[in-house]
Design a protein around this motif. Sequence first.
Motif, PDB file in Angstrom:
ATOM      1  N   CYS A  44       4.260  -2.522   3.696  1.00 20.94           N
ATOM      2  CA  CYS A  44       4.892  -3.756   4.119  1.00 20.94           C
ATOM      3  C   CYS A  44       5.816  -4.335   3.068  1.00 20.94           C
ATOM      4  O   CYS A  44       6.520  -5.304   3.342  1.00 20.94           O
ATOM      5  N   SER A  77      -3.579  -7.568   1.648  1.00 23.19           N
ATOM      6  CA  SER A  77      -2.356  -7.980   0.965  1.00 23.19           C
ATOM      7  C   SER A  77      -1.196  -7.679   1.892  1.00 23.19           C
ATOM      8  O   SER A  77      -0.881  -6.509   2.133  1.00 23.19           O
ATOM      9  N   GLN A  78      -0.552  -8.728   2.428  1.00 27.52           N
ATOM     10  CA  GLN A  78       0.420  -8.510   3.502  1.00 27.52           C
ATOM     11  C   GLN A  78       1.649  -9.386   3.364  1.00 27.52           C
ATOM     12  O   GLN A  78       1.864  -9.990   2.343  1.00 27.52           O
ATOM     13  N   THR A  80       3.608  -6.715   0.844  1.00 28.30           N
ATOM     14  CA  THR A  80       2.431  -6.194   0.159  1.00 28.30           C
ATOM     15  C   THR A  80       2.706  -5.873  -1.304  1.00 28.30           C
ATOM     16  O   THR A  80       3.702  -5.236  -1.635  1.00 28.30           O
ATOM     17  N   HIS A  81       1.800  -6.324  -2.150  1.00 32.63           N
ATOM     18  CA  HIS A  81       1.828  -5.937  -3.562  1.00 32.63           C
ATOM     19  C   HIS A  81       0.816  -4.800  -3.724  1.00 32.63           C
ATOM     20  O   HIS A  81      -0.388  -5.009  -3.514  1.00 32.63           O
ATOM     21  N   THR A  96      -1.954   0.878   2.958  1.00 30.09           N
ATOM     22  CA  THR A  96      -1.620   0.008   1.830  1.00 30.09           C
ATOM     23  C   THR A  96      -2.181  -1.399   1.896  1.00 30.09           C
ATOM     24  O   THR A  96      -2.411  -2.016   0.859  1.00 30.09           O
ATOM     25  N   VAL A  97      -2.418  -1.932   3.081  1.00 34.94           N
ATOM     26  CA  VAL A  97      -2.649  -3.375   3.209  1.00 34.94           C
ATOM     27  C   VAL A  97      -4.091  -3.784   2.966  1.00 34.94           C
ATOM     28  O   VAL A  97      -4.355  -4.830   2.375  1.00 34.94           O
ATOM     29  N   THR A 101       2.085  -9.521  10.937  1.00 38.44           N
ATOM     30  CA  THR A 101       0.830  -8.863  10.578  1.00 38.44           C
ATOM     31  C   THR A 101      -0.321  -9.836  10.802  1.00 38.44           C
ATOM     32  O   THR A 101      -0.202 -11.018  10.491  1.00 38.44           O
ATOM     33  N   ARG A 120       4.004 -13.415  -0.733  1.00 39.65           N
ATOM     34  CA  ARG A 120       2.704 -12.798  -0.469  1.00 39.65           C
ATOM     35  C   ARG A 120       1.905 -13.600   0.560  1.00 39.65           C
ATOM     36  O   ARG A 120       1.995 -14.832   0.628  1.00 39.65           O
TER      37      ARG A 120
END
Length: 324
Positions: free
Chosen positions: A13, A62-63, A66-67, A49-50, A23, A106
């Motif tokens: 993301c 984390s969306q 995304t970090h 990843t999220v 999301t 974030r």
Amino acid sequence: MKTWIGAMVLVGCASLPGSASATFSIVACDAGGSCGAAVATHNLAVGATVIHAQARVGAIASQFETHPRHGTRGLALLALGRSAPAAIEVLLSEDGNFDGQDPQWRQLGVVGASGDGAAFTGRHAAASYWAGSTSGPGFSAQGNGLVGAEVTTAMRDAFMRTRGALPERLMAALEAGRDAGGQKIGTMSAALLVRTPQGNWNDVDLRVDAAPDPVPALRNLLNLRQAHSAVLFAERQQRNHKLPEARTAIAEAMRLGKDWDRIWRRIARLSMTMGDQELALRALASFARLNPAWASTEVRDDIYRPLALLPAFQSLSINSTDQH
């Protein structure tokens, strides 16, 4: 080109500014120490990843943008005893403007193995169609680009009223969010992740990386996984001479895995072991309907020798061989 595509999937993301503004997710832990998350988004491979989880520690989503380090770093903070709000505070302070975006890009949902969940929605994330969160004891539901606050409210309510194991409760919450309207621009991928204290095959990690309606597809995957677990449980009960319990589990496997050939094959073999020829024939018929090529070899196994003179089995055997 292959390198660029791979990088896009890994970043998820965070790959394009504004591209992930749709999301919704829920993170939660239960009293037994299992922790997990469920998520849906209008982007590719959200499960890569999220969402992040660790048994007896917590879960993180984390969306928006995304970090990629917030998941592992956040779990490490929770493992050190930080509360969910305190972990979010540290993550934002250490953000480092990844990919040229500061913390206001974030949206985070965090929950520890004990205590209330917490969320953060940055200014840019909040500027999407609707963004916000609903947190409480053991969970946090959050989203951006949603049709309205009713989405996270529906997720909260479904999570709190649903009984059963954590995967089912998370899945029910995700379905409720979708049914309440979900994301304004629709969805593309969904994922469910649960880490259990027992680990290994008890954990759940299911992903629908790209589909027109990924949440129902994710539900189907969970049903199939539960069907497989029910068959394994039935086999254990049969070995322990607990046939009523085995039959109950078989019925559950048939309900949840009715379109999976492997489930019917295992039920057929288990039924023969239990001396239930009628159920074995029924299972073989379903197996042959779904996978006639495999059934053509399966019916030759010695385990089915007691069925050899039965017309139903002879017909099944002929039909399966003809379609091989």
